[in-house]
Design a protein around this motif. Structure first.
Motif, PDB file in Angstrom:
ATOM      1  N   THR A 215       5.205   3.340   3.130  1.00  0.00           N
ATOM      2  CA  THR A 215       5.331   3.501   4.572  1.00  0.00           C
ATOM      3  C   THR A 215       4.757   4.857   4.959  1.00  0.00           C
ATOM      4  O   THR A 215       5.198   5.896   4.479  1.00  0.00           O
ATOM      5  CB  THR A 215       6.796   3.384   5.013  1.00  0.00           C
ATOM      6  N   CYS A 216       3.751   4.813   5.807  1.00  0.00           N
ATOM      7  CA  CYS A 216       3.028   6.013   6.216  1.00  0.00           C
ATOM      8  C   CYS A 216       3.453   6.402   7.626  1.00  0.00           C
ATOM      9  O   CYS A 216       3.629   5.543   8.480  1.00  0.00           O
ATOM     10  CB  CYS A 216       1.533   5.716   6.173  1.00  0.00           C
ATOM     11  N   GLY A 217       3.632   7.694   7.864  1.00  0.00           N
ATOM     12  CA  GLY A 217       4.005   8.180   9.187  1.00  0.00           C
ATOM     13  C   GLY A 217       2.977   7.846  10.251  1.00  0.00           C
ATOM     14  O   GLY A 217       3.307   7.718  11.427  1.00  0.00           O
ATOM     15  N   THR A 218       1.733   7.701   9.840  1.00  0.00           N
ATOM     16  CA  THR A 218       0.647   7.410  10.783  1.00  0.00           C
ATOM     17  C   THR A 218       0.341   5.927  10.871  1.00  0.00           C
ATOM     18  O   THR A 218       0.158   5.384  11.959  1.00  0.00           O
ATOM     19  CB  THR A 218      -0.646   8.148  10.352  1.00  0.00           C
ATOM     20  N   HIS A 219       0.293   5.247   9.734  1.00  0.00           N
ATOM     21  CA  HIS A 219      -0.221   3.878   9.682  1.00  0.00           C
ATOM     22  C   HIS A 219       0.840   2.809   9.453  1.00  0.00           C
ATOM     23  O   HIS A 219       0.513   1.628   9.420  1.00  0.00           O
ATOM     24  CB  HIS A 219      -1.285   3.782   8.588  1.00  0.00           C
ATOM     25  N   GLY A 220       2.098   3.212   9.259  1.00  0.00           N
ATOM     26  CA  GLY A 220       3.140   2.224   9.006  1.00  0.00           C
ATOM     27  C   GLY A 220       3.088   1.708   7.581  1.00  0.00           C
ATOM     28  O   GLY A 220       2.607   2.402   6.685  1.00  0.00           O
TER      29      GLY A 220
ATOM     30  N   VAL B 158      -1.269   7.576  -1.326  1.00  0.00           N
ATOM     31  CA  VAL B 158      -1.417   7.538   0.129  1.00  0.00           C
ATOM     32  C   VAL B 158      -1.559   6.087   0.557  1.00  0.00           C
ATOM     33  O   VAL B 158      -1.858   5.217  -0.263  1.00  0.00           O
ATOM     34  CB  VAL B 158      -2.636   8.349   0.647  1.00  0.00           C
ATOM     35  N   CYS B 159      -1.355   5.828   1.839  1.00  0.00           N
ATOM     36  CA  CYS B 159      -1.484   4.461   2.331  1.00  0.00           C
ATOM     37  C   CYS B 159      -2.957   4.099   2.465  1.00  0.00           C
ATOM     38  O   CYS B 159      -3.834   4.971   2.507  1.00  0.00           O
ATOM     39  CB  CYS B 159      -0.729   4.289   3.644  1.00  0.00           C
ATOM     40  N   LEU B 160      -3.223   2.797   2.559  1.00  0.00           N
ATOM     41  CA  LEU B 160      -4.609   2.334   2.646  1.00  0.00           C
ATOM     42  C   LEU B 160      -5.284   2.840   3.924  1.00  0.00           C
ATOM     43  O   LEU B 160      -6.486   3.082   3.934  1.00  0.00           O
ATOM     44  CB  LEU B 160      -4.649   0.798   2.574  1.00  0.00           C
ATOM     45  N   GLY B 161      -4.512   3.024   4.984  1.00  0.00           N
ATOM     46  CA  GLY B 161      -5.080   3.566   6.226  1.00  0.00           C
ATOM     47  C   GLY B 161      -5.595   4.980   6.029  1.00  0.00           C
ATOM     48  O   GLY B 161      -6.691   5.335   6.472  1.00  0.00           O
ATOM     49  N   CYS B 162      -4.802   5.806   5.349  1.00  0.00           N
ATOM     50  CA  CYS B 162      -5.225   7.180   5.059  1.00  0.00           C
ATOM     51  C   CYS B 162      -6.429   7.176   4.121  1.00  0.00           C
ATOM     52  O   CYS B 162      -7.354   7.983   4.272  1.00  0.00           O
ATOM     53  CB  CYS B 162      -4.077   7.966   4.431  1.00  0.00           C
ATOM     54  N   TYR B 163      -6.399   6.270   3.162  1.00  0.00           N
ATOM     55  CA  TYR B 163      -7.513   6.118   2.215  1.00  0.00           C
ATOM     56  C   TYR B 163      -8.811   5.804   2.966  1.00  0.00           C
ATOM     57  O   TYR B 163      -9.849   6.405   2.716  1.00  0.00           O
ATOM     58  CB  TYR B 163      -7.144   4.973   1.266  1.00  0.00           C
TER      59      TYR B 163
HETATM   60 ZN    ZN Z   1      -1.619   6.463   6.376  1.00  0.00          ZN
END
Ligand code: ZN
Ligand code: ZN
Length: 90
Positions: free
Chosen positions: A9-14, A73-78
């Motif tokens: 669970t990412c603070g930015t991307h969920g 890291v989440c896939l969104g951050c990646y």
């Molecule tokens: Zn993220």
């Protein structure tokens, strides 16, 4: 092929699939300063990537950096990091 990649669970991307990157890539996300993005995808479907410096190390040198050099890291951050480095992943 359907993969069951563990999620984070990412603070930015969920909630997103987890990926592994070196700490320098995380730093580049904070600074906006690209450091290279050398990606691969394991047979388990999990993405990982390292910066140019880490990519230039031998396997032994890289292993010597230890687990602290790699973060989840989440896939969104990646994808953000890939875009920062103008690298396309597919
Ligand atoms: Zn993220
Ligand atoms: Zn690195």
């Amino acid at each position: 092929m359907i993969n069951q990649v563990p999620s984070v669970t990412c603070g930015t991307h969920g909630e997103q699939p987890q990926t592994f990157v070196c700490v320098h890539i995380i730093e580049s996300l904070k600074t906006g300063d690209p450091k290279g993005f050398w990606w691969s995808r394991g047979e388990d479907g999990v993405w990982d990537a390292v910066c140019t410096d880490c990519n230039n190390l031998s396997q032994a040198e890289f292993d010597a950096l230890g687990a602290d050099n790699i973060k989840v890291v989440c896939l969104g951050c990646y994808e953000d990091a890939a875009a920062l480095n103008e690298v396309e992943i597919d």
